[in-house]
Scaffold this active site. Structure first.
Site, PDB file in Angstrom:
ATOM      1  N   PRO A 198       0.823  -1.212   0.000  1.00  0.00           N
ATOM      2  CG  PRO A 198      -0.150  -1.160   2.118  1.00  0.00           C
ATOM      3  CD  PRO A 198       0.678  -2.004   1.219  1.00  0.00           C
ATOM      4  CG  PHE A 240       2.736   7.378   2.978  1.00  0.00           C
ATOM      5  CD1 PHE A 240       2.971   6.184   3.619  1.00  0.00           C
ATOM      6  CD2 PHE A 240       3.656   8.416   3.143  1.00  0.00           C
ATOM      7  CE1 PHE A 240       4.096   6.003   4.399  1.00  0.00           C
ATOM      8  CE2 PHE A 240       4.787   8.249   3.916  1.00  0.00           C
ATOM      9  CZ  PHE A 240       5.012   7.039   4.537  1.00  0.00           C
ATOM     10  CG  ASN A 242       8.670   3.501  -3.470  1.00  0.00           C
ATOM     11  OD1 ASN A 242       8.050   4.429  -2.966  1.00  0.00           O
ATOM     12  ND2 ASN A 242       8.288   2.900  -4.576  1.00  0.00           N
ATOM     13  CG  ASP A 253       9.340  -1.047  -2.337  1.00  0.00           C
ATOM     14  OD1 ASP A 253      10.380  -0.914  -3.005  1.00  0.00           O
ATOM     15  OD2 ASP A 253       8.227  -0.626  -2.726  1.00  0.00           O
TER      16      ASP A 253
HETATM   17  P1  CNA Z   1       1.854   8.731  -1.472  1.00  0.00           P
HETATM   18  O1  CNA Z   1       1.755  10.047  -0.822  1.00  0.00           O
HETATM   19  O2  CNA Z   1       1.042   7.638  -0.913  1.00  0.00           O
HETATM   20  O3  CNA Z   1       1.460   8.943  -3.009  1.00  0.00           O
HETATM   21  C1  CNA Z   1       1.332   7.865  -3.902  1.00  0.00           C
HETATM   22  C2  CNA Z   1       0.802   8.400  -5.217  1.00  0.00           C
HETATM   23  O4  CNA Z   1       0.762   7.347  -6.135  1.00  0.00           O
HETATM   24  C3  CNA Z   1      -0.611   8.978  -5.100  1.00  0.00           C
HETATM   25  O5  CNA Z   1      -0.706  10.162  -5.850  1.00  0.00           O
HETATM   26  C4  CNA Z   1      -1.480   7.886  -5.712  1.00  0.00           C
HETATM   27  O6  CNA Z   1      -2.638   8.385  -6.353  1.00  0.00           O
HETATM   28  C5  CNA Z   1      -0.527   7.282  -6.718  1.00  0.00           C
HETATM   29  N1  CNA Z   1      -0.835   5.882  -6.988  1.00  0.00           N
HETATM   30  C6  CNA Z   1      -0.905   4.869  -6.107  1.00  0.00           C
HETATM   31  N2  CNA Z   1      -1.175   3.715  -6.739  1.00  0.00           N
HETATM   32  C7  CNA Z   1      -1.291   4.026  -8.051  1.00  0.00           C
HETATM   33  C8  CNA Z   1      -1.573   3.268  -9.209  1.00  0.00           C
HETATM   34  N3  CNA Z   1      -1.779   1.942  -9.162  1.00  0.00           N
HETATM   35  N4  CNA Z   1      -1.644   3.900 -10.391  1.00  0.00           N
HETATM   36  C9  CNA Z   1      -1.417   5.239 -10.469  1.00  0.00           C
HETATM   37  N5  CNA Z   1      -1.140   6.013  -9.410  1.00  0.00           N
HETATM   38  C10 CNA Z   1      -1.076   5.401  -8.214  1.00  0.00           C
HETATM   39  O7  CNA Z   1       3.363   8.234  -1.544  1.00  0.00           O
HETATM   40  P2  CNA Z   1       4.652   9.051  -1.951  1.00  0.00           P
HETATM   41  O8  CNA Z   1       5.591   8.075  -2.528  1.00  0.00           O
HETATM   42  O9  CNA Z   1       4.357  10.266  -2.727  1.00  0.00           O
HETATM   43  O10 CNA Z   1       5.171   9.524  -0.541  1.00  0.00           O
HETATM   44  C11 CNA Z   1       6.470   9.338  -0.188  1.00  0.00           C
HETATM   45  C12 CNA Z   1       6.588   8.434   1.023  1.00  0.00           C
HETATM   46  C13 CNA Z   1       5.832   7.172   0.880  1.00  0.00           C
HETATM   47  C14 CNA Z   1       7.987   8.004   1.196  1.00  0.00           C
HETATM   48  O11 CNA Z   1       8.555   8.528   2.342  1.00  0.00           O
HETATM   49  C15 CNA Z   1       7.979   6.478   1.264  1.00  0.00           C
HETATM   50  O12 CNA Z   1       8.921   5.990   2.183  1.00  0.00           O
HETATM   51  C16 CNA Z   1       6.617   6.149   1.645  1.00  0.00           C
HETATM   52  N6  CNA Z   1       6.108   4.828   1.315  1.00  0.00           N
HETATM   53  C17 CNA Z   1       6.834   3.926   0.620  1.00  0.00           C
HETATM   54  C18 CNA Z   1       6.319   2.703   0.321  1.00  0.00           C
HETATM   55  C19 CNA Z   1       7.157   1.746  -0.440  1.00  0.00           C
HETATM   56  O13 CNA Z   1       8.376   1.715  -0.250  1.00  0.00           O
HETATM   57  N7  CNA Z   1       6.565   0.942  -1.325  1.00  0.00           N
HETATM   58  C20 CNA Z   1       5.017   2.384   0.708  1.00  0.00           C
HETATM   59  C21 CNA Z   1       4.276   3.333   1.423  1.00  0.00           C
HETATM   60  C22 CNA Z   1       4.841   4.547   1.719  1.00  0.00           C
END
Ligand code: CNA
Length: 448
Positions: A145, A147, A219, A221
């Protein structure tokens, strides 16, 4: 939600450029974070951090302006993004910015043909220094997931961690007081149980074609490394689980042991000062890894910027997108328009493609003629052994703590914490970009 806990109330103001903060343009989310609105007298440690922050701010801003970047307002010493960028874009195009226009509508209307235009540029060989800026949205297709996506994002599902506000889970002072909320989350996030998806391999393919100057990811991950993007092409701006150290004195700690302790519901303890050890994931209020500063060289060199799967809410990362030259095409691939792409008119050369990221990237790859190669790469990679994500430091060395008898080995920039130096020393990538893993050039690879 209740009010902030005692640890959060102690939190000092934290507007650094080089430390992890949330965007200053996000008024709503700033108001929801009590740590950013309450002032209190910092202790000795807090004073040290504040002093470093101020000089870091000045240094970073001067670097930005020396490289002649647009859209980075330094007035009142504050970063600006979002609407500020739109206004500037509008001014430079001679039209009046429509600050009330709904972002999604404007972005959608400007996105027609954007993907194809950028694919055409790539095919013509005009994009040989591509910088990718990515966030959690590139990994949702891997089952992790993000954020902020309503309903599924981590911030919508944090009640079980018993924290006063979502960001507390990544707040270093909160962690210092109570590491359990983060450790509970870490158990779910630790690399190992997720696989890279098509989007990761698309970026790997950019490298394979010799086009990737650098990928900047927020990220944690580790999936970029798992899919084979080499270390010197990757900046993990918010750290990773690959190393661990004391959150207080930065003494390194074997990452595998930290993982084992956390997965067994134990708390890893620093061998030097007995404070809690954490994986080297960057928390709000902490310094970014030294490698992050490669951006001062990379972004002025970029000839295409691809932004994918991020809400551009976390600074200083979010403002990076404003530091490419004004003539450089910027392509946003996301579910929603974000950051400077939120308002009309877009900057000339800006393209927005909204929708599910994996679908969009597949279409992009098809336009480029890369789809078969990416699928083949995925098949071959998935059958190989996984690279080990956890690197154990050779030994646990005493830290450069305030109480240590040895003076700290500091980098030239005052922004770096000792822990970041380890990243810097391994990040000799500044001068030694890897060879691509293919002999194919952009044009030859595109002929199929
Ligand atoms: P965020 O604020 O959650 O934004 C994610 C963005 O991606 C949003 O605009 C969503 O609409 C978009 N999005 C999500 N899924 C999809 C999809 N399938 N298709 C199109 N668009 C999509 O996360 P950010 O990365 O902007 O924020 C930075 C944080 C999140 C960092 O500090 C990370 O460490 C942190 N984080 C990382 C992970 C990971 O490593 N996978 C997971 C959760 C949070």
């Amino acid at each position: 939600m209740t009010g902030p806990g005692p640890a959060a109330i102690k939190k000092t103001a934290q507007p650094p450029v080089t430390r992890l903060t949330r965007s200053s343009s996000s008024t709503q989310s700033r108001q929801s974070d009590p740590t950013e609105t309450q002032e209190s007298g910092p202790g000795l440690y807090g004073k040290q951090r504040k002093k470093q922050t101020d000089s870091a701010l000045a240094q970073d801003l001067s670097q930005m302006s020396v490289s002649g970047q647009d859209s980075l307002s330094t007035s009142e010493g504050k970063m600006s993004k979002g609407s500020g960028d739109s206004v500037q874009a509008a001014q430079s195009s001679g039209s009046k910015p429509d600050l009330s226009s709904p972002s999604v509508v404007s972005a959608k209307s400007s996105s027609r043909g954007g993907l194809a235009s950028v694919a055409r540029l790539v095919k013509l060989g005009r994009c040989k220094n591509v910088v990718v800026v990515a966030g959690a949205g590139i990994s949702t297709a891997s089952g992790i997931p993000d954020f902020r996506t309503p309903g599924t994002g981590l911030y919508a599902n944090l009640e079980k961690y018993n924290i006063p506000y979502p960001e507390a889970i990544f707040n270093i002072d909160y962690f210092s007081n109570d590491p359990q909320p983060f450790f509970s989350l870490a158990k779910a996030l630790y690399p190992g149980s997720h696989r890279p998806n098509y989007i990761h391999y698309f970026i790997r393919m950019l490298h394979h074609k010799g086009l990737l100057l650098r990928m900047y990811t927020q990220n944690i991950d580790g999936l970029e490394k798992v899919c084979g993007i080499p270390d010197d092409k990757l900046v993990e701006a918010h750290g990773s689980f690959a190393t661990a150290s004391c959150h207080l004195c930065y003494t390194t700690y074997p990452a595998e042991e930290a993982k084992h302790a956390i997965m067994s519901d134990n708390v890893p303890i620093c061998t030097f000062c007995a404070a809690t050890v954490k994986p080297d994931v960057v928390f709000f209020g902490e310094d970014l890894p030294q490698k992050y500063f490669l951006h001062t060289k990379d972004f002025p060199k970029a000839d295409l910027l691809i932004i994918m799967g991020t809400s551009l809410q976390i600074e200083p990362f979010a403002s990076l997108v404003n530091t490419v030259r004004s003539t450089v095409p910027r392509l946003l691939l996301n579910r929603h328009a974000v950051g400077p792409f939120e308002r009309v008119p877009l900057r000339r050369g800006d393209h927005v493609e909204l929708g599910d990221l994996e679908d969009t990237v597949r279409r992009f790859a098809e336009m480029l003629g890369w789809n078969n190669e990416i699928e083949e790469l995925m098949r071959s990679q998935e059958t190989q052994c996984l690279p080990t994500l956890i690197s154990n430091p050779p030994s646990v060395t005493p830290c450069q703590s305030r109480g240590a008898s040895e003076p700290p080995a500091r980098l030239e920039t005052s922004r770096s914490r000792p822990g970041a130096q380890r990243g810097a020393s391994s990040g000799s990538s500044e001068e030694t970009d890897s060879e691509t893993d293919s002999k194919s050039s952009a044009s030859s690879g595109l002929s199929n």
